[in-house]
Scaffold this motif. Sequence first.
Motif, PDB file in Angstrom:
ATOM      1  N   ILE A 196       1.778  13.147  -3.803  1.00 34.01           N
ATOM      2  CA  ILE A 196       3.200  13.551  -4.337  1.00 34.01           C
ATOM      3  C   ILE A 196       3.001  14.475  -5.633  1.00 34.01           C
ATOM      4  O   ILE A 196       3.776  15.506  -5.315  1.00 34.01           O
ATOM      5  CB  ILE A 196       3.700  12.226  -5.168  1.00 34.01           C
ATOM      6  N   LEU A 197       2.084  14.701  -6.286  1.00 37.82           N
ATOM      7  CA  LEU A 197       2.054  15.810  -7.397  1.00 37.82           C
ATOM      8  C   LEU A 197       1.742  17.008  -6.455  1.00 37.82           C
ATOM      9  O   LEU A 197       2.310  18.044  -6.823  1.00 37.82           O
ATOM     10  CB  LEU A 197       0.556  15.455  -8.090  1.00 37.82           C
ATOM     11  N   ALA A 198       0.810  17.209  -5.430  1.00 37.41           N
ATOM     12  CA  ALA A 198       0.900  18.074  -4.672  1.00 37.41           C
ATOM     13  C   ALA A 198       1.893  18.858  -4.026  1.00 37.41           C
ATOM     14  O   ALA A 198       2.278  20.030  -3.974  1.00 37.41           O
ATOM     15  CB  ALA A 198      -0.373  18.075  -3.609  1.00 37.41           C
ATOM     16  N   LEU A 199       2.717  17.677  -3.403  1.00 34.03           N
ATOM     17  CA  LEU A 199       4.137  18.366  -2.751  1.00 34.03           C
ATOM     18  C   LEU A 199       4.934  18.615  -3.739  1.00 34.03           C
ATOM     19  O   LEU A 199       5.748  19.690  -3.598  1.00 34.03           O
ATOM     20  CB  LEU A 199       4.500  16.973  -1.975  1.00 34.03           C
ATOM     21  N   LEU A 200       5.191  17.889  -5.073  1.00 30.33           N
ATOM     22  CA  LEU A 200       6.019  18.688  -6.130  1.00 30.33           C
ATOM     23  C   LEU A 200       5.519  19.861  -6.341  1.00 30.33           C
ATOM     24  O   LEU A 200       6.546  20.695  -6.648  1.00 30.33           O
ATOM     25  CB  LEU A 200       5.806  17.579  -7.283  1.00 30.33           C
ATOM     26  N   LYS A 201       4.408  20.191  -6.723  1.00 30.05           N
ATOM     27  CA  LYS A 201       4.153  21.618  -6.880  1.00 30.05           C
ATOM     28  C   LYS A 201       4.178  22.532  -5.866  1.00 30.05           C
ATOM     29  O   LYS A 201       4.760  23.645  -5.935  1.00 30.05           O
ATOM     30  CB  LYS A 201       2.401  21.522  -7.224  1.00 30.05           C
ATOM     31  N   LYS A 202       3.858  22.234  -4.549  1.00 30.77           N
ATOM     32  CA  LYS A 202       4.208  23.020  -3.669  1.00 30.77           C
ATOM     33  C   LYS A 202       5.643  23.304  -3.429  1.00 30.77           C
ATOM     34  O   LYS A 202       6.025  24.600  -2.883  1.00 30.77           O
ATOM     35  CB  LYS A 202       3.706  22.271  -2.356  1.00 30.77           C
ATOM     36  N   GLN A 203       6.518  22.405  -3.550  1.00 30.58           N
ATOM     37  CA  GLN A 203       8.164  22.521  -3.299  1.00 30.58           C
ATOM     38  C   GLN A 203       8.550  23.205  -4.929  1.00 30.58           C
ATOM     39  O   GLN A 203       9.839  23.001  -4.800  1.00 30.58           O
ATOM     40  CB  GLN A 203       8.671  21.387  -3.038  1.00 30.58           C
ATOM     41  N   ASN A 204       7.851  22.911  -5.836  1.00 24.19           N
ATOM     42  CA  ASN A 204       8.145  23.630  -7.214  1.00 24.19           C
ATOM     43  C   ASN A 204       9.387  22.978  -7.737  1.00 24.19           C
ATOM     44  O   ASN A 204      10.369  23.056  -8.172  1.00 24.19           O
ATOM     45  CB  ASN A 204       8.858  25.096  -6.888  1.00 24.19           C
ATOM     46  N   LYS A 205       9.167  21.239  -7.496  1.00 23.89           N
ATOM     47  CA  LYS A 205      10.142  20.418  -8.046  1.00 23.89           C
ATOM     48  C   LYS A 205       9.349  19.874  -9.454  1.00 23.89           C
ATOM     49  O   LYS A 205       8.064  19.589  -9.476  1.00 23.89           O
ATOM     50  CB  LYS A 205      10.210  19.427  -7.035  1.00 23.89           C
ATOM     51  N   LYS A 206       9.948  19.224 -10.269  1.00 26.24           N
ATOM     52  CA  LYS A 206       9.518  18.703 -11.411  1.00 26.24           C
ATOM     53  C   LYS A 206       9.687  16.993 -11.507  1.00 26.24           C
ATOM     54  O   LYS A 206      10.459  16.639 -10.710  1.00 26.24           O
ATOM     55  CB  LYS A 206      10.319  19.009 -12.472  1.00 26.24           C
TER      56      LYS A 206
ATOM     57  N   ASP B  31      11.786  10.842   0.882  1.00 28.81           N
ATOM     58  CA  ASP B  31      13.214  11.158   1.174  1.00 28.81           C
ATOM     59  C   ASP B  31      13.377  12.440   0.315  1.00 28.81           C
ATOM     60  O   ASP B  31      14.019  13.478   0.703  1.00 28.81           O
ATOM     61  CB  ASP B  31      14.400  10.047   1.183  1.00 28.81           C
ATOM     62  N   TYR B  32      13.175  12.320  -1.108  1.00 31.03           N
ATOM     63  CA  TYR B  32      13.364  13.301  -1.929  1.00 31.03           C
ATOM     64  C   TYR B  32      12.491  14.563  -1.749  1.00 31.03           C
ATOM     65  O   TYR B  32      12.860  15.618  -1.816  1.00 31.03           O
ATOM     66  CB  TYR B  32      13.009  12.795  -3.489  1.00 31.03           C
ATOM     67  N   LEU B  33      11.463  14.352  -1.280  1.00 29.83           N
ATOM     68  CA  LEU B  33      10.521  15.356  -0.926  1.00 29.83           C
ATOM     69  C   LEU B  33      10.808  15.790   0.425  1.00 29.83           C
ATOM     70  O   LEU B  33       9.887  17.127   1.013  1.00 29.83           O
ATOM     71  CB  LEU B  33       9.014  14.917  -1.017  1.00 29.83           C
ATOM     72  N   ASP B  34      11.300  15.275   1.334  1.00 38.87           N
ATOM     73  CA  ASP B  34      11.971  15.477   2.578  1.00 38.87           C
ATOM     74  C   ASP B  34      10.664  15.503   3.545  1.00 38.87           C
ATOM     75  O   ASP B  34      10.407  16.611   4.461  1.00 38.87           O
ATOM     76  CB  ASP B  34      12.462  16.878   2.653  1.00 38.87           C
ATOM     77  N   VAL B  35       9.721  14.614   3.446  1.00 35.01           N
ATOM     78  CA  VAL B  35       8.783  14.385   4.353  1.00 35.01           C
ATOM     79  C   VAL B  35       8.574  13.003   4.820  1.00 35.01           C
ATOM     80  O   VAL B  35       9.186  11.911   4.330  1.00 35.01           O
ATOM     81  CB  VAL B  35       7.316  14.809   3.381  1.00 35.01           C
ATOM     82  N   LYS B  36       7.752  12.765   5.918  1.00 37.19           N
ATOM     83  CA  LYS B  36       7.524  11.217   6.171  1.00 37.19           C
ATOM     84  C   LYS B  36       6.694  10.494   5.325  1.00 37.19           C
ATOM     85  O   LYS B  36       5.740  11.266   4.592  1.00 37.19           O
ATOM     86  CB  LYS B  36       6.944  11.293   7.559  1.00 37.19           C
ATOM     87  N   MET B  37       6.890   9.308   5.309  1.00 36.17           N
ATOM     88  CA  MET B  37       5.996   8.601   4.366  1.00 36.17           C
ATOM     89  C   MET B  37       4.471   8.637   4.759  1.00 36.17           C
ATOM     90  O   MET B  37       3.611   8.713   3.779  1.00 36.17           O
ATOM     91  CB  MET B  37       6.497   7.149   4.479  1.00 36.17           C
ATOM     92  N   GLU B  38       4.185   8.858   5.900  1.00 35.09           N
ATOM     93  CA  GLU B  38       2.816   8.956   6.342  1.00 35.09           C
ATOM     94  C   GLU B  38       2.120  10.083   5.457  1.00 35.09           C
ATOM     95  O   GLU B  38       0.918  10.169   5.283  1.00 35.09           O
ATOM     96  CB  GLU B  38       2.728   9.380   7.940  1.00 35.09           C
ATOM     97  N   GLU B  39       3.060  11.208   5.291  1.00 36.42           N
ATOM     98  CA  GLU B  39       2.228  12.324   4.485  1.00 36.42           C
ATOM     99  C   GLU B  39       1.846  12.063   2.976  1.00 36.42           C
ATOM    100  O   GLU B  39       1.210  12.613   2.574  1.00 36.42           O
ATOM    101  CB  GLU B  39       3.500  13.345   4.456  1.00 36.42           C
ATOM    102  N   LEU B  40       2.648  10.920   2.634  1.00 37.76           N
ATOM    103  CA  LEU B  40       2.378  10.341   1.225  1.00 37.76           C
ATOM    104  C   LEU B  40       1.204   9.811   1.072  1.00 37.76           C
ATOM    105  O   LEU B  40       0.410   9.602   0.272  1.00 37.76           O
ATOM    106  CB  LEU B  40       3.630  10.023   0.514  1.00 37.76           C
ATOM    107  N   THR B  41       0.925   8.880   2.494  1.00 35.04           N
ATOM    108  CA  THR B  41      -0.184   7.920   2.358  1.00 35.04           C
ATOM    109  C   THR B  41      -1.280   8.540   3.044  1.00 35.04           C
ATOM    110  O   THR B  41      -2.328   7.711   3.137  1.00 35.04           O
ATOM    111  CB  THR B  41       0.271   6.641   2.983  1.00 35.04           C
ATOM    112  N   ARG B  42      -1.408   9.837   3.314  1.00 36.81           N
ATOM    113  CA  ARG B  42      -2.491  10.269   4.084  1.00 36.81           C
ATOM    114  C   ARG B  42      -3.750  10.434   2.959  1.00 36.81           C
ATOM    115  O   ARG B  42      -3.590  10.763   1.865  1.00 36.81           O
ATOM    116  CB  ARG B  42      -2.167  11.891   4.262  1.00 36.81           C
ATOM    117  N   ILE B  43      -4.713  10.043   3.713  1.00 39.89           N
ATOM    118  CA  ILE B  43      -6.077   9.966   2.943  1.00 39.89           C
ATOM    119  C   ILE B  43      -6.662  11.433   3.241  1.00 39.89           C
ATOM    120  O   ILE B  43      -7.028  11.610   4.463  1.00 39.89           O
ATOM    121  CB  ILE B  43      -7.073   8.618   3.192  1.00 39.89           C
ATOM    122  N   SER B  44      -6.942  12.127   2.200  1.00 42.55           N
ATOM    123  CA  SER B  44      -7.707  13.392   2.301  1.00 42.55           C
ATOM    124  C   SER B  44      -9.051  13.123   2.581  1.00 42.55           C
ATOM    125  O   SER B  44      -9.704  12.420   1.972  1.00 42.55           O
ATOM    126  CB  SER B  44      -7.487  14.220   1.021  1.00 42.55           C
ATOM    127  N   SER B  45      -9.731  14.059   3.467  1.00 44.86           N
ATOM    128  CA  SER B  45     -11.080  13.930   3.756  1.00 44.86           C
ATOM    129  C   SER B  45     -11.964  14.517   2.636  1.00 44.86           C
ATOM    130  O   SER B  45     -13.245  13.978   2.531  1.00 44.86           O
ATOM    131  CB  SER B  45     -11.410  14.756   4.784  1.00 44.86           C
TER     132      SER B  45
END
Length: 125
Positions: free
Chosen positions: A12-22, A57-71
């Motif tokens: 979520i933090l990464a997407l907020l930063k990428k989308q320049n949202k607070k 919904d706020y970040l306009d992404v699928k829930m799967e993107e929020l729950t993705r486990i980074s390698s």
Amino acid sequence: MVNMNMMIAGNILALLKKQNKKQTGLADALGTNKQTVNKMLNGTRMIHAAELKSIADYLDVKMEELTRISSVHADTSAVHAFMGKVQSEQAKQALQLADELADMILFHKRVRENGNVMMTAWEED
């Protein structure tokens, strides 16, 4: 064991930063305050399923993107952290059991919390 709450918060933090949202904008979208969002994103408060959907919904992404486990996230299992430091097989088995019990406790806690959230009436827009 990966701390899923922290993984989701990081996504979520990464997407907020990428989308320049607070965080304040996210708080408004969730109908809460910045302190609550801050607790969600620093891991001191669980993010519930209904909140996760609203965040997606706020970040306009699928829930799967929020729950993705980074390698790139390391395994934080207590067994792996201490396995090289214990000598006896009995100690290794005890660590494995402790890790499994901790996973079960956390899983059931999350299930109960999410169940309570899902049992509350949803507000219609």
